[in-house]
Scaffold this active site. Structure first.
Site, PDB file in Angstrom:
ATOM      1  N   ASN A   1      -3.327   4.411  -2.483  1.00 54.63           N
ATOM      2  CA  ASN A   1      -3.945   3.203  -3.015  1.00 54.63           C
ATOM      3  C   ASN A   1      -2.975   2.036  -2.854  1.00 54.63           C
ATOM      4  OD1 ASN A   1      -5.869   1.589  -4.171  1.00 54.63           O
ATOM      5  ND2 ASN A   1      -5.713   2.472  -6.227  1.00 54.63           N
TER       6      ASN A   1
ATOM      7  N   HIS B   1       0.860  -1.186   0.000  1.00 52.28           N
ATOM      8  CA  HIS B   1       0.000   0.000   0.000  1.00 52.28           C
ATOM      9  C   HIS B   1       0.895   1.234   0.000  1.00 52.28           C
ATOM     10  CE1 HIS B   1      -3.720   2.318   0.748  1.00 52.28           C
ATOM     11  NE2 HIS B   1      -2.886   3.147   1.356  1.00 52.28           N
ATOM     12  N   CYS B   2       0.716   2.087  -1.002  1.00 58.34           N
ATOM     13  CA  CYS B   2       1.558   3.272  -1.138  1.00 58.34           C
ATOM     14  C   CYS B   2       0.751   4.518  -0.764  1.00 58.34           C
ATOM     15  CB  CYS B   2       2.078   3.403  -2.570  1.00 58.34           C
ATOM     16  SG  CYS B   2       3.096   4.879  -2.841  1.00 58.34           S
ATOM     17  N   PRO B   3       1.128   5.220   0.302  1.00 58.64           N
ATOM     18  CA  PRO B   3       0.390   6.437   0.672  1.00 58.64           C
ATOM     19  C   PRO B   3       0.544   7.557  -0.344  1.00 58.64           C
ATOM     20  CG  PRO B   3       2.351   6.205   2.028  1.00 58.64           C
ATOM     21  CD  PRO B   3       2.228   4.936   1.242  1.00 58.64           C
TER      22      PRO B   3
END
Length: 327
Positions: free
Chosen positions: A162, A156-158
């Site tokens: 997403n 999960h990439c802030p």
């Protein structure tokens, strides 16, 4: 039955009753679902806004501090067009990575009706995610931020607010690539601009005062260097994951592959939507290449209610089992 390391974090379930389908709410109909995918996470939204602001700041310094005051018209036009084109593609890739469904498993589909429709046979192994009440396919993982199980979830990439999964990994790779390119381009232009200002009068090499010009250029240099390193590393790890057909989570867990790997150039074609073309670099092109069909299942299941360890391994390896994970 002995539990191997492969099943250490998994519960072997053999009956639909153990899945507790009465606790799952039926999923909403597809007609009621909107086409927009967006995660309402405060931290992720703030990081996405900061990303856009940093790109706009870089564009401001490149145009108004370095290119517009330049006496070389051709130099300004070529570099201004190149930088803004790359910046546009970076932001477009960011939007696609943020607003594309990464491969979410239908939420709440572990209902009694759906489980009965699977026609489970004695000995079949099934996994369930109790957090979102979903039937969990192989290589799917639950994201605590998205609150969904994501197919082939890498992480999960802030910064894109997403998850990076099988449906949006291409756009995330393009985002990191274009950010790395505009960072490198900005660093090169800052270097040339400093040389030009040292040779000429500082009051003539910028529309701003010399102290303001130096501060803006130093900030841009720091930003570009930081993001060049960060995005280059991310780009490399993503390409490596695609080429080895192993997600970041699977690599961290040292998970033994139970799937047929599609690695190398074939993995790149699968992730980017077909044979190599300019469409690979286009964030507006959709993925037209579908995943290959799973291997043919065995017609009969073991008649016994108790499965041996070897039989479980065979079922997992040949995709006979329907997998649902208890996390």
């Amino acid at each position: 039955m002995m539990i191997t390391p492969l099943h250490r974090f998994r519960d072997i379930e053999r009956t639909p009753e153990y899945l507790q389908p009465e606790k799952c709410v039926p999923p909403p109909s597809r007609a009621s679902l909107g086409t927009m995918w967006f995660i309402r996470d405060g931290c992720g939204i703030a990081c996405a806004v900061v990303t856009w602001m940093l790109v706009f700041y870089a564009d401001f310094v490149v145009l108004l501090v370095m290119l517009v005051p330049s006496r070389d018209y051709v130099y300004s036009v070529i570099n201004g067009t190149l930088f803004n084109t790359l910046a546009f593609l970076a932001l477009a890739s960011h939007c696609r990575a943020m607003l594309t469904d990464p491969g979410a498993v239908p939420k709440g589909n572990a209902t009694k009706e759906f489980i009965e429709s699977l026609q489970l046979k004695p000995g079949q192994v099934v996994y369930k995610c109790p957090k979102c009440c979903s039937i969990k396919p192989d290589r799917a993982h639950h994201c605590s931020v998205c609150k969904r199980c994501i197919r082939k979830m890498d992480h999960h990439c802030p910064w894109v607010n997403n998850c990076v999964g099988e449906n949006n990994q291409k756009y995330f790779v393009l985002f990191t690539m274009y950010i790395a390119l505009i960072s490198l381009h900005a660093l090169i232009m800052v270097g040339f601009h400093f040389l030009y200002c040292f040779e000429e009068d500082w009051t003539k090499c910028s529309s701003f005062s010399p102290p303001t010009t130096v501060i803006l250029l130093i900030l841009l240099c720091f930003e570009a260097l930081l993001f060049l390193i960060f995005t280059s590393v991310m780009f490399g790890t993503q390409v490596h994951s695609i080429c080895t057909d192993e997600t970041g989570i699977e690599r961290l867990k040292n998970q033994k592959p139970t799937w047929e790997r599609i690695s190398g150039w074939e993995g790149m074609k699968l992730a980017f939507g077909g044979a190599f073309s300019l469409g690979w670099f286009n964030p507006f092109s959709d993925l037209s290449c579908k995943s290959p069909a799973p291997t043919e299942a065995v017609a009969a299941s073991p008649a016994s209610e108790i499965m041996t360890q070897e039989e479980i391994e065979q079922f997992l390896a040949r995709d006979v089992a329907i997998q649902m994970l208890h996390e």
